[in-house]
Design an enzyme around this catalytic site. Structure first.
Site, PDB file in Angstrom:
ATOM      1  N   ASP A   1       1.048  -1.262  -0.142  1.00 17.71           N
ATOM      2  CA  ASP A   1      -0.181   0.142  -0.081  1.00 17.71           C
ATOM      3  C   ASP A   1       0.937   1.191  -0.110  1.00 17.71           C
ATOM      4  OD1 ASP A   1      -2.776   1.101   0.460  1.00 17.71           O
ATOM      5  OD2 ASP A   1      -1.721   2.137   1.798  1.00 17.71           O
ATOM      6  N   ILE A   2       0.606   2.162  -0.889  1.00 20.07           N
ATOM      7  CA  ILE A   2       1.447   3.464  -1.003  1.00 20.07           C
ATOM      8  C   ILE A   2       0.993   4.271   0.299  1.00 20.07           C
ATOM      9  CG2 ILE A   2       1.962   5.730  -2.307  1.00 20.07           C
ATOM     10  CD1 ILE A   2       1.151   3.910  -4.838  1.00 20.07           C
TER      11      ILE A   2
ATOM     12  N   GLU B   1      -4.499   2.335  -4.384  1.00 22.02           N
ATOM     13  CA  GLU B   1      -3.083   2.777  -4.160  1.00 22.02           C
ATOM     14  C   GLU B   1      -2.549   1.247  -3.557  1.00 22.02           C
ATOM     15  OE1 GLU B   1      -4.854   4.008  -0.370  1.00 22.02           O
ATOM     16  OE2 GLU B   1      -5.446   4.096  -2.416  1.00 22.02           O
TER      17      GLU B   1
END
Length: 139
Positions: free
Chosen positions: A13-14, A57
């Protein structure tokens, strides 16, 4: 399941991507997603390795025949490579785009894909709870 070999899943996950989009705009957000995806693709080196965007994301990487330790090493290489991109993100402590990762491995042929994803998701949650920009293995 057919080969009765372990299957690793890394859930990425960003970190703070919503604030990145809000600060820099959706065009910059799209470019960021593409650059992170390129890093992931470069680290999926074997023919059976799979990388996919899983949500806004979020990305997943499926790695057959890896131990937890080996999968964690891949996650850390990817995490470091994303950090090395040095994409500016003023809304983070690091000042750049970072990612968090959750690693899980199933070894039993009876384990389901849902179980693997849930384990990796829990590890990702723990990674984010510990301050983000790290990789953790599921319990």
């Amino acid at each position: 399941k057919r080969s009765n070999q372990p299957l690793a899943l890394i859930y990425f996950d960003i970190d703070y991507f919503k604030t990145f989009n809000d600060t820099y705009g959706h065009t910059a957000g799209d470019k960021c997603l593409k650059r992170v995806a390129q890093v992931l693709s470069r680290h999926a080196q074997r023919a059976a390795d799979v990388v996919a965007r899983y949500g806004g994301e979020e990305f997943v990487m499926l790695l057959p025949n890896l131990t937890c330790k080996q999968a964690l090493q891949v996650a850390e290489r990817v995490r470091t490579a994303v950090t090395d991109l040095a994409i500016p993100n003023a809304d983070t402590v690091a000042g750049i785009v970072t990612i968090s990762a959750g690693v899980a491995v199933i070894k039993e042929s009876s384990a389901s894909a849902d179980t693997l994803l849930k384990l990796a998701d829990n590890a990702l949650y723990q990674s984010k709870s510990k301050g983000r920009n790290c990789s953790l293995i599921a319990d």
